[in-house]
Design a protein around this motif. Structure first.
Motif, short mmCIF file in Angstrom:
data_model
loop_
_atom_site.label_atom_id
_atom_site.label_comp_id
_atom_site.label_asym_id
_atom_site.label_seq_id
_atom_site.Cartn_x
_atom_site.Cartn_y
_atom_site.Cartn_z
N ASN A 1 11.44 5.44 0.44
CA ASN A 1 9.99 5.46 0.42
C ASN A 1 9.48 6.85 0.77
OD1 ASN A 1 10.26 5.65 3.17
ND2 ASN A 1 9.83 3.49 3.53
N GLN B 1 0.83 -1.20 0.00
CA GLN B 1 0.00 0.00 0.00
C GLN B 1 0.87 1.26 0.00
OE1 GLN B 1 -2.71 -1.93 -0.55
NE2 GLN B 1 -4.06 -1.04 0.96
N ARG B 2 2.17 1.05 -0.10
CA ARG B 2 3.07 2.19 0.10
C ARG B 2 3.24 3.10 -1.09
NH1 ARG B 2 8.20 -0.12 3.36
NH2 ARG B 2 7.45 0.36 5.43
N ALA B 3 3.55 4.33 -0.81
CA ALA B 3 3.78 5.30 -1.87
C ALA B 3 5.27 5.59 -2.01
CB ALA B 3 3.01 6.56 -1.57
N CYS B 4 5.60 6.56 -2.87
CA CYS B 4 7.01 6.77 -3.21
C CYS B 4 7.54 8.09 -2.65
CB CYS B 4 7.18 6.75 -4.72
SG CYS B 4 6.32 8.09 -5.55
N TYR C 1 8.48 10.81 -4.27
CA TYR C 1 7.81 11.97 -4.84
C TYR C 1 6.49 12.24 -4.12
CZ TYR C 1 4.55 14.41 -7.83
OH TYR C 1 3.58 15.25 -8.28
N CYS C 2 5.76 11.15 -3.87
CA CYS C 2 4.48 11.29 -3.18
C CYS C 2 4.67 11.96 -1.83
CB CYS C 2 3.84 9.91 -3.03
SG CYS C 2 2.31 9.93 -2.12
#
Ligand code: SF4
Ligand code: SF4
Lengths: 471, 461
Positions: free
Chosen positions: A166, A42-45, A47-48
């Motif tokens: 992350n 469910q993880r974002a990056c 940039y996010c």
């Protein structure tokens, strides 16, 4: 390392990221690890993470240097409110094409900046780097420096290539960008002017649904001025004033701890962790601020505010509490600190948290989560949907708190849901927020729609086959 | 306040402002979800995958499952081969799909991972399949990505195994909602024609509530059926941009003749679809469909005065806006601005289909208008400022323009993130056209009511 939760459905490498309170001798949980290849993470990056922190700077041009998608998906998706410019709600992308990827995208970036600056009266541009830019090696620094000189405005590169970590790495990149905004390299250190009225920088509130305004109002009532909010409803000029604050108060530590530490080193501004989620945390935070500033009159005003606001909301909260008593919640949110606050806030309305997980919680936070949780509570880091499903069902949760991707999952299970992320619709901070929170929980948990799912799983004629387990 | 767009038109070469497209992988992910028991896999960093899943979830309000290779710095230096192999192993071990559909992202494309070779050397359990599509987002758009993944299905799955071609038609529905796919299937069904639809997201992204979460919902095209697509006597590609490349590939690979039609939006395009099926399969159009058509025409005549001469701006995905333009013309409206973010050519296909097609439609109605591929909503907004319209049609992002210019707005296309139910309700076929008539006239008449002075408020309209 602690013993793992055994289950053939779980990925072996994931077992160290899950624990059940009371079942292990030691409460160590593997967190902040890379997600495993092949997981529905469910993880974002990066940039996010960076975008989340900087996006609420309302009068900036947020230019995403990369192919179109990274910009499309972040176009006005956060409910950060503005009292001024709405420029931040547009989506700007260099829309890199094959040729740019082969020959470099610097020229196109420079053109994009020129064109945007010409069209919009902005004093500040953030240029976000994305994965591809990290690989092709465009020199963002150089392009931004040249453009800054050319246009005489601040153009700050944000080093947010997605693969270099992350979401937390993105928070860090955003804080670096903010620091450069406050004190550009080569410029003299801002002089600190002493303000007769004590003022705070309020860190880690993104003014979702106007939350920072509510808190700002409380602070004003006790005699504290908000110097600038990082970054909810902020703008270039206000952010520049950051060094003048007496104190930094910090709500979302995950994204802001680094910035607070740096401001302490650079400008000698001490910092304090606060939380305005729930009655208890809100009261405690206001008291802490007053005792830090050590002003008897302020302390008196704090007590008065607490008394008045508590009295105003208590009956409503009690009402919801009586309806919700004994219900169980599962929590899956971004940061650890929010998870901790939520557990406390759920207790205030009579709900036990039976599962708690975060995307980017830090070790100390997991420690606290472990300490305040009841025995048997499942604690997990970077959960995937199967894990969420399994523990929610196993623990009989009536409600899930999560973000966009978790909402339909909860609904499919016939479990109520509230968004404690960017899609939230009402402010959840402070006294007003505590009531909103209780009402939102109540209106989803006690909605009549569940009647049709709990009894027969939606389909009338498959009764029995699809029925939910005993709740 | 939200209106930040200046009126004067300016040449721009430095990228997009307020895009009218998004990136390839999300289209590939959507297509892959239209295979039964299939796990879409994003070969790149986890952020892209998270964004694509969230975005699809916002449109469909359904769980969207997809896995990622979770690139880190190492992968970006040494290549993502190791990550992909681990991912393949894990995906089958944990989620156990029948098929894993790998698409690339900008990152893995830029690094230059050779996905087919990596797949060949990976451990794939007996009886399981891994298919792939290259989907660099610095070319095309989400529509290109959809098209590429459908091509991947053809390449990896479809085979000509039978002596003679079978009396069945392949239908590639294009990037439309599950409700549209259901409607197209119903049309073929009611003509008694055997068909294979792929991809088919009905039953996946409009799945019923059962109180259980299914990682792989009941719907989706079966692998065996996609295999058998190589034996069909015809492939119908609905939409040039999203579907025709795969149909032509199938023609080359398996000698199944391909016909490309417009996405059947509106009366004319639906007629063409049914006529073609009737001709190829020697069937009569059943009364049921005749009746639906008659009802549509009836409603169109009943209220054509609501539509006549109204100016419309339409934006969205190329196949959809071609259909919408044709339909609003048939209602007597004037589509003066038509724009898509998707570049003007299918990969390797002829350039400028969209502009040509739409200009020709306009010309046939004696009209002129602005038509553009590879545009953005900033530009559309500027056009509207220079030539105002009575109605705007497009995805959710149109709401900023609709508000700034105070124009009625009909939400169609992808994504629609601020309304619900649309994934279930078709805009294709006669029934879908009826729904469009309702949406358009409600938008126009609600506005008329809102703006009417007391003395002008009409009861019967
Ligand atoms: S990098 Fe990812 S999100 Fe950005 S355009 Fe490429 S695939 Fe899409
Ligand atoms: S390309 Fe990188 S920066 Fe863009 S969304 Fe994907 S992971 Fe994030």
């Amino acid at each position: 390392m602690s013993t793992a939760v055994p289950n053939e459905n779980l990925i072996t490498e994931r077992q160290l990221s899950i624990l059940v309170k009371g079942r292990q001798r030691k409460n160590q949980l593997k967190c902040d690890a890379e997600s495993i290849a092949g997981c529905v993470s469910q993880r974002a990056c990066v940039y996010c993470g960076a975008r989340v922190v900087l996006n609420p700077v309302t009068d900036a041009i947020h230019l995403v240097h990369g192919p179109i998608g990274c910009a499309s998906y972040t176009w006005d998706i956060r409910g950060s409110l503005s009292s001024g410019s709405e420029l931040y709600r547009n989506s700007f992308s260099t829309d890199l094409k094959e040729n740019d990827v082969i020959f470099g995208g610097e020229k196109k970036l420079a053109r994009a900046i020129d064109e945007l600056v010409e069209k919009y009266p902005a004093e500040l541009v953030f240029v976000y780097s994305t994965c591809v830019v990290g690989v092709i090696g465009d020199d963002l620094e150089a392009v931004c420096r040249a453009a800054s000189q050319k246009h005489g405005i601040k153009i700050i590169p944000v080093q947010s290539s997605g693969f270099i970590g992350n979401k937390s790495a993105g928070y860090r990149a955003a804080c670096d960008a903010l620091l450069r905004l406050i004190e550009p390299a080569g410029e003299p250190r801002p002089v600190k002017r002493l303000n007769p009225v004590p003022s705070v920088n309020y860190l880690g509130d993104f003014n979702l649904a106007g939350e920072a305004w509510i808190i700002g109002d409380y602070l004003k009532q006790i005699g504290v001025e908000v110097n600038v909010v990082f970054t909810g409803d902020s703008n270039y000029r206000d952010l520049k004033k950051a060094p003048q604050a007496t104190l930094n108060i910090m709500q979302c530590a995950g994204s802001m701890a680094y910035l607070a530490r740096r401001m302490e080193e650079l400008y000698g501004i001490p910092s304090m962790q606060v939380s305005f989620l729930g009655l208890d945390d809100t009261a405690a935070s206001l008291r802490n601020i007053a005792s830090f500033l050590n002003d008897p009159e302020m302390k008196r005003r704090v007590e008065e505010l607490i008394r008045r606001e508590t009295a105003a909301v208590k009956p409503q909260i009690e009402h919801y509490r009586s309806k919700l008593l004994g219900k169980k919640a599962a929590v899956y949110v971004g940061g650890g600190f929010k998870a901790i606050s939520l557990i406390k806030q759920f207790r205030e309305i009579g709900i036990d948290v039976v599962m708690v997980g975060t995307q980017t919680g830090r070790e100390e936070e997991y420690q606290t989560l472990h300490d305040i949780s009841d025995d048997g509570t499942v604690i997990l880091d970077d959960a995937n949907p199967s894990e969420l499903e399994r523990f929610m069902t196993e623990k009989g949760a009536h409600l899930l708190v999560g973000g966009v991707k978790e909402r339909p999952l909860a609904y499919k299970l016939g479990v109520a849901f509230i968004d404690h992320n960017h899609d939230r619709k009402h402010p959840l901070s402070g006294y007003v927020g505590a009531v909103n929170f209780a009402r939102e929980v109540y209106s989803t948990v006690c909605s009549p729609v569940w009647k049709y799912t709990r009894e027969i799983g939606g389909g009338l004629f498959a009764a029995g086959k699809n029925a939910l387990p005993e709740r | 306040m939200l209106d930040c767009t200046p009126k004067e038109l300016i040449e721009r070469t430095g990228g997009m402002i307020n895009p009218a497209k998004t990136c390839q992988p999300i289209g590939a992910m959507y297509a892959a979800l239209g295979i039964h028991n299939c796990m879409p896999h994003s070969h790149g960093s986890q952020g892209c995958c998270a964004y694509h899943r969230s975005h699809l979830t916002r449109h469909f309000r359904e769980p969207v499952m997809a896995t990622t290779s979770s690139f880190t710095e190492g992968a970006s230096v040494f290549g993502g081969g190791g990550n992909l192999k681990t991912a393949i192993k894990n995906v089958f071990a944990i989620y156990n799909p029948d098929v894993m559909a790998v698409h690339t992202t900008c990152l893995s494309e830029t690094i230059g991972d050779d996905v087919p070779t990596i797949i060949k050397s990976a451990e794939v359990p007996e009886g399981k399949l891994v298919i792939h599509a290259n989907t660099p987002s610095y070319q095309g758009s989400h529509i290109t990505g959809f098209s590429n993944m459908v091509k991947g299905m053809v390449t990896y799955l479809a085979r000509a195994t039978a002596e003679d071609k079978k009396e069945q038609v392949n239908i590639i529905p294009g990037f439309v909602n599950p409700g549209d796919m259901r409607e197209i299937k119903r049309l073929a069904d009611s003509m008694g024609i055997k068909f294979i639809m792929f991809p088919d997201t009905s039953g996946v992204l409009d799945s019923p509530m059962t109180g259980k979460f299914h990682m792989f919902p009941a719907g989706g095209a079966r692998v065996d059926d996609i295999r058998d697509a190589g034996n069909s006597k015809l492939t119908l590609a609905l939409g040039y941009y999203a579907s025709s490349d795969a149909a032509h590939l199938l023609e080359r690979n398996c000698q199944v003749p391909a016909v490309t039609l417009k996405t059947p939006i509106g009366i004319k395009a639906t007629d063409e679809l049914l006529m073609l099926l009737r001709g190829k399969f020697v069937r009569e159009i059943p009364y049921e469909l005749e009746e639906e058509r008659g009802q549509l025409v009836d409603v169109m005549t009943d209220c054509h005065h609501h539509f006549y001469g109204k100016k419309v701006a339409i934006f969205g995905d190329p196949d959809i806006i071609i259909g919408l333009t044709e339909f609003v013309l048939s209602l007597g409206m004037r589509p003066v601005h038509v724009l898509t973010g998707t570049p003007g050519a299918t990969l390797g296909g002829p350039k400028g289909i969209l502009e040509k097609e739409i200009k020709a439609m306009l010309a046939a109605s004696g009209l002129e208008g602005r038509v553009k591929a590879a545009g953005d909503l900033f530009e559309l907004h500027q056009w509207i400022k220079n030539e105002p319209v009575d109605l705007l049609m497009g995805n959710t992002y149109g709401k900023y323009i609709a508000r700034a210019e105070d124009i009625p707005f009909v939400r169609v296309g992808f994504p629609v993130m601020d309304r619900s139910t649309h994934p279930y309700m078709p805009i294709v076929g006669y029934r879908g056209a009826l729904r469009l008539v309702e949406m358009i006239s409600s938008a126009l008449l609600d506005r008329q009511d809102r703006d009417a002075a007391d003395e002008d408020l009409e009861l019967v309209m």
